[in-house]
Design an enzyme around this catalytic site. Structure first.
Site, short mmCIF file in Angstrom:
data_model
loop_
_atom_site.label_atom_id
_atom_site.label_comp_id
_atom_site.label_asym_id
_atom_site.label_seq_id
_atom_site.Cartn_x
_atom_site.Cartn_y
_atom_site.Cartn_z
CD GLN A 182 7.66 -4.89 -16.06
OE1 GLN A 182 6.70 -5.66 -15.94
NE2 GLN A 182 8.91 -5.31 -16.02
CD GLU A 242 16.50 -6.09 -24.43
OE1 GLU A 242 15.81 -6.63 -25.30
OE2 GLU A 242 16.44 -6.38 -23.21
CG ASP A 246 13.24 -7.80 -15.46
OD1 ASP A 246 12.54 -8.81 -15.28
OD2 ASP A 246 12.75 -6.67 -15.64
CB CYS A 251 7.49 -12.11 -15.07
SG CYS A 251 8.24 -12.76 -16.58
#
Length: 416
Positions: free
Chosen positions: A252, A305, A347, A374
């Site tokens: 981040q 991931e 996410d 986001c």
């Protein structure tokens, strides 16, 4: 009708998605950057393709809004696209972001009602008009003379490093580099700075759109990396855990974001009513900074991931916890082999989770879903997709994770 190059007076009445404000003239929409709702301006049209809208820039502010301040970021004042909301107070920016999220949830999210506020991620209340020094990592361009700098909206590198968002020491005394390369600059949680050069992307001929497509395709490929300062391996911390990631790997940008989101995910799962879960999925999970929060209420967490560097770092961070397991691969493919979840946390990147992932998650019938977004347009779209499959948000929270810009983060708890 084409107004290219025309100058006229305009009142902008509301904010739009993407850092613009919206006005109307003769039935057409005019998008204006660097404006605030309610302002009366003289604008010049910079792009008009003859459709129902055009784009314009401010030539003169006739009546300024109460929230307008002198531009807080000198790099943006010099033409850089970094801090495009640094001309307004933080409170004004958060109010605009709340309006944008409310409207997108209504329009793109199939009528989802929300009237919340955008929360600050500052560790303490910020007494200044805007929050500065929040950014711990940046990606810079290098101009033809080898000087690092940030990109203007048109794409050119502006050799200025006076960005108000950068943490103290992040951009000081940067070395020159190969023209056309990029520098990834990181100030990690151990206080160490790392500067890594990414080799230049070969330039090809073609129009603006073709060059942009070529650049995206090249950027997606592995590029030669040269460490110019630091070790090139950044140290990040959330709670009691530590991650060692290549400086070019994702983390981040806001220095408080990873820890804050971990806390919020834990709070939302506690509020979900699921109680102790047997199995959880952490999708697009990176190195697993949210998995630790899930682990507090979940026996077994499966992190999916696609970046092997993040998977390796996560495996090392959770080496002492057999209840967290990492899976390398694309989310839409990897989840088919996972055990059925009680809770799911997503996410995704700015492109959102997408219909295929939403459908697969919904088909697994978790009792609660936490969705982190986001980009608010794709966040709203994903929530609409979940809604069509029987999941509705019970809590939505917005966070000012990118102060002085139009960007922000939103997190939703969904239940069947």
């Amino acid at each position: 009708m084409n107004w290219q190059g025309e100058t006229f007076e305009l009142t902008v009445d509301r904010p739009g998605h993407g850092g613009v404000c919206v006005g109307r003239r003769d039935g057409r929409v005019v998008f204006v950057r660097d404006a605030l709702p309610g302002e009366r301006l003289v604008v010049r049209v910079t792009e008009d393709k003859g459709k129902s809208f055009c784009h314009a820039q401010i030539e003169e502010i006739v009546d300024a809004a109460a929230g307008r301040i002198e531009v807080a970021c000198r790099a943006h004042a010099a033409g850089v696209g970094c801090c495009d909301a640094s001309h307004m107070t933080g409170a004004t920016a958060r109010g605009i972001k709340a309006t944008v999220l409310t409207e997108l949830l209504q329009r793109v999210g199939d009528g989802i009602e929300w009237a919340g506020e955008i929360e600050s991620l500052a560790a303490e209340p910020v007494p200044a008009a805007v929050e500065t020094g929040w950014r711990g990592r940046m990606r810079l361009g290098v101009d033809p003379q080898g000087r690092p700098g940030m990109h203007a909206r048109g794409g050119a590198v502006v050799p200025t490093l006076d960005c108000a968002a950068a943490a103290d020491g992040l951009l000081a005394d940067l070395p020159e580099a190969e023209a056309g390369s990029e520098l990834v600059v990181v100030l990690d949680d151990a206080g160490d700075r790392h500067v890594v050069e990414l080799a230049a992307v070969s330039q090809r001929r073609g129009g603006k759109r073709a060059r942009a497509q070529q650049h995206r395709a090249s950027a997606a490929k592995a590029r030669r990396e040269s460490v110019l300062a630091g070790s090139g391996v950044a140290t990040w911390r959330v709670g009691d855990r530590t991650w060692s990631l290549p400086a070019t790997g994702f983390w981040q940008s806001h220095r408080n974001a990873a820890a804050s989101y971990s806390t919020v995910v834990g709070e939302l799962l506690a509020a979900s009513g699921v109680g102790r879960a047997a199995v959880g999925w952490d999708l697009f999970g990176g190195g697993g900074p949210l998995a630790g929060a899930m682990r507090d209420s979940t026996d077994e967490v499966h992190v999916v991931e696609s970046d092997p560097r993040a998977v390796d770092a996560g495996g090392a961070a959770f080496a002492d916890d057999a209840g967290v397991r990492f899976h390398l691969g694309r989310v839409d493919r990897a989840i088919a082999g996972l055990p059925s979840p009680d809770v799911v946390v997503l996410d995704p990147p700015r492109a959102g989770a997408g219909a295929a992932v939403v459908e697969a998650v919904s088909a697994a019938q978790p009792r609660a879903v936490v969705h982190v977004g986001c980009d608010q347009a794709t966040f709203a779209r994903d929530l609409a997709d979940f809604g069509r499959r029987g999941y509705r948000p019970t809590v939505i929270r917005g966070f000012d994770a990118f102060p002085m810009t139009h960007h922000f983060e939103a997190i939703a708890l969904l239940a069947r």
